[in-house]
Write an enzyme that holds these catalytic residues in place. Structure first.
Site, PDB file in Angstrom:
ATOM      1  N   CYS A  23     -32.817  12.844 -19.869  1.00 55.67           N
ATOM      2  CA  CYS A  23     -32.713  12.203 -18.606  1.00 55.67           C
ATOM      3  C   CYS A  23     -33.519  12.498 -17.584  1.00 55.67           C
ATOM      4  O   CYS A  23     -35.017  12.605 -17.397  1.00 55.67           O
ATOM      5  CB  CYS A  23     -31.191  11.976 -18.342  1.00 55.67           C
ATOM      6  SG  CYS A  23     -30.757  10.816 -17.038  1.00 55.67           S
ATOM      7  N   LYS A  69     -28.687   0.729  -9.976  1.00 52.21           N
ATOM      8  CA  LYS A  69     -28.768   1.828 -10.894  1.00 52.21           C
ATOM      9  C   LYS A  69     -28.792   1.411 -12.209  1.00 52.21           C
ATOM     10  O   LYS A  69     -28.190   0.338 -12.523  1.00 52.21           O
ATOM     11  CB  LYS A  69     -27.248   2.378 -10.669  1.00 52.21           C
ATOM     12  CG  LYS A  69     -27.221   3.658 -11.445  1.00 52.21           C
ATOM     13  CD  LYS A  69     -25.729   4.318 -10.980  1.00 52.21           C
ATOM     14  CE  LYS A  69     -25.563   5.534 -11.733  1.00 52.21           C
ATOM     15  NZ  LYS A  69     -24.323   6.317 -11.519  1.00 52.21           N
ATOM     16  N   SER A  88     -27.578   6.340 -17.159  1.00 56.27           N
ATOM     17  CA  SER A  88     -26.837   6.360 -15.890  1.00 56.27           C
ATOM     18  C   SER A  88     -28.093   7.083 -15.090  1.00 56.27           C
ATOM     19  O   SER A  88     -28.001   8.284 -14.849  1.00 56.27           O
ATOM     20  CB  SER A  88     -25.647   7.247 -15.871  1.00 56.27           C
ATOM     21  OG  SER A  88     -25.009   7.252 -14.727  1.00 56.27           O
ATOM     22  N   HIS A 142     -28.591   9.055 -22.503  1.00 55.41           N
ATOM     23  CA  HIS A 142     -27.597  10.069 -22.958  1.00 55.41           C
ATOM     24  C   HIS A 142     -26.601   9.921 -24.135  1.00 55.41           C
ATOM     25  O   HIS A 142     -25.551   9.328 -24.017  1.00 55.41           O
ATOM     26  CB  HIS A 142     -26.479  10.212 -21.753  1.00 55.41           C
ATOM     27  CG  HIS A 142     -27.034  10.774 -20.463  1.00 55.41           C
ATOM     28  ND1 HIS A 142     -27.268  12.170 -20.419  1.00 55.41           N
ATOM     29  CD2 HIS A 142     -27.445  10.480 -19.265  1.00 55.41           C
ATOM     30  CE1 HIS A 142     -27.858  12.622 -19.295  1.00 55.41           C
ATOM     31  NE2 HIS A 142     -28.064  11.361 -18.676  1.00 55.41           N
ATOM     32  N   GLU A 183     -25.509  11.696 -26.120  1.00 52.10           N
ATOM     33  CA  GLU A 183     -24.418  12.860 -26.146  1.00 52.10           C
ATOM     34  C   GLU A 183     -23.278  12.368 -25.461  1.00 52.10           C
ATOM     35  O   GLU A 183     -21.974  13.139 -25.553  1.00 52.10           O
ATOM     36  CB  GLU A 183     -25.094  14.436 -26.047  1.00 52.10           C
ATOM     37  CG  GLU A 183     -25.086  14.251 -24.396  1.00 52.10           C
ATOM     38  CD  GLU A 183     -26.288  13.718 -23.553  1.00 52.10           C
ATOM     39  OE1 GLU A 183     -26.289  14.036 -22.525  1.00 52.10           O
ATOM     40  OE2 GLU A 183     -27.139  13.195 -24.360  1.00 52.10           O
ATOM     41  N   ARG A 206     -15.208   7.228  -9.884  1.00 57.23           N
ATOM     42  CA  ARG A 206     -15.554   8.019  -8.869  1.00 57.23           C
ATOM     43  C   ARG A 206     -16.273   7.328  -7.612  1.00 57.23           C
ATOM     44  O   ARG A 206     -16.195   7.539  -6.503  1.00 57.23           O
ATOM     45  CB  ARG A 206     -16.388   9.197  -9.413  1.00 57.23           C
ATOM     46  CG  ARG A 206     -17.143  10.267  -8.370  1.00 57.23           C
ATOM     47  CD  ARG A 206     -18.373  10.732  -8.876  1.00 57.23           C
ATOM     48  NE  ARG A 206     -19.596  10.078  -9.064  1.00 57.23           N
ATOM     49  CZ  ARG A 206     -20.755  10.213  -9.933  1.00 57.23           C
ATOM     50  NH1 ARG A 206     -20.572  11.435 -10.576  1.00 57.23           N
ATOM     51  NH2 ARG A 206     -21.545   9.281  -9.963  1.00 57.23           N
TER      52      ARG A 206
END
Length: 301
Positions: free
Chosen positions: A142, A163, A192, A235, A237, A249
């Site tokens: 990333c 985003k 992200s 990502h 993982e 959040r």
């Protein structure tokens, strides 16, 4: 597989609670053959979550792996207890003379800053150069992928209007690459981020090979040379609930955030996420370990 992890490492109990079969051993138990040594520079704020994610993807390979956790010295983590950092992480200066079979550099929530504005950028550049000289193969993830491409090849990152957030289908451009062994022609990857790379910049660099991409997130996997470095913009993982936590959040803070794409069942957060990327994530790390870490300079140091 066996993992060499320090006693009391929080990820051990977390993963066992998930039902992950985790065989941990100590250094003294490994006597017939030395383990595959992988260093991890964990730049993510909540480091225990990232530790758990990375150990999870290594939990089903046929090797004994030792993970050594590195920290930068010019930055103090604000979101992870200092006792945890003192117990389980070593500063780069303590590791700078060592050689490793593999190295992983995680992302960091810094993508909207210029690289030179990052307080530990100079130290990070030294770490990048050390890895190129001391490690068989490095995975840049990333933001670290963008930082590594900028440092080594002058590749810029670009802000996006909205985003890049969700789970996206990707296609292989070099299916013959060992990194894609037993990987489907189309595979899902979480993203992200607020910045992106331009395909034409990668293709214009003779030292880089674009391995995979996606229509919306764009560039995904880039290889330098013969696999000394891999730059991964997604990502693979990530745990099942990571994007859910990020979404909730941001909603709680009143930030502008759309639902993560292709993530919630029927696009309804109350129904929870649909896990669609775990198999590819396991294969990505297993293939990197087998074909570039173990088959690289393993045993030569």
């Amino acid at each position: 597989m066996s993992l060499i992890l320090p006693a009391g490492f929080p990820a051990i109990e977390r993963l066992r609670a998930e039902g992950v079969e985790l065989d941990t051993v100590s250094d003294t138990d490994v006597c017939l053959q030395r383990p595959v040594r992988i260093a991890v520079l964990n730049l993510m704020p909540i480091k225990i979550d990232t530790e758990t994610d990375l150990i999870r993807v290594f939990s089903d390979t046929p090797y004994t792996v030792r993970l050594d956790w590195m920290k930068v010295e010019s930055h103090v983590s604000k979101h992870t207890p200092q006792a945890h950092m003192d117990a389980f992480y070593r500063p780069f200066s303590d590791m700078a003379t060592e050689h490793y079979d593999g190295f992983i550099i995680t992302g960091a929530p810094l993508e909207q800053m210029e690289f030179e504005e990052v307080t530990y950028w100079a130290e990070l550049q030294r770490i990048f150069d050390w890895a190129h000289a001391h490690v068989a193969s490095t995975l840049y993830i990333c933001w670290a992928a963008q930082a590594g491409l900028y440092h080594f090849h002058g590749i810029r990152k670009y802000a996006v209007d909205a985003k890049i957030f969700g789970i996206f289908p990707h296609r292989k451009l070099r299916p013959e690459c060992p990194l894609f062994r037993n990987v489907d022609d189309v595979f899902m990857v979480p993203h992200s981020r607020h910045t992106t790379l331009r395909r034409e910049d990668i293709l214009a660099c003779p030292d880089l090979t674009l391995l995979s991409e996606s229509d919306e997130p764009g560039v995904h996997l880039v290889m330098a040379g013969d696999g000394r470095e891999f730059f991964v913009t997604g990502h693979s993982e990530y745990a099942a609930g990571t994007l859910d936590a990020e979404y909730r959040r941001d909603v709680s803070k009143g930030l502008p955030i759309a639902l993560p794409k292709n993530y919630y069942r029927h696009d309804r957060p109350e129904e929870g996420p649909l896990l669609s990327w775990r198999t590819h994530g396991q294969m990505l790390y297993a293939n990197w370990l087998k074909h570039y870490v173990v088959a690289g300079n393993f045993g030569k140091h």
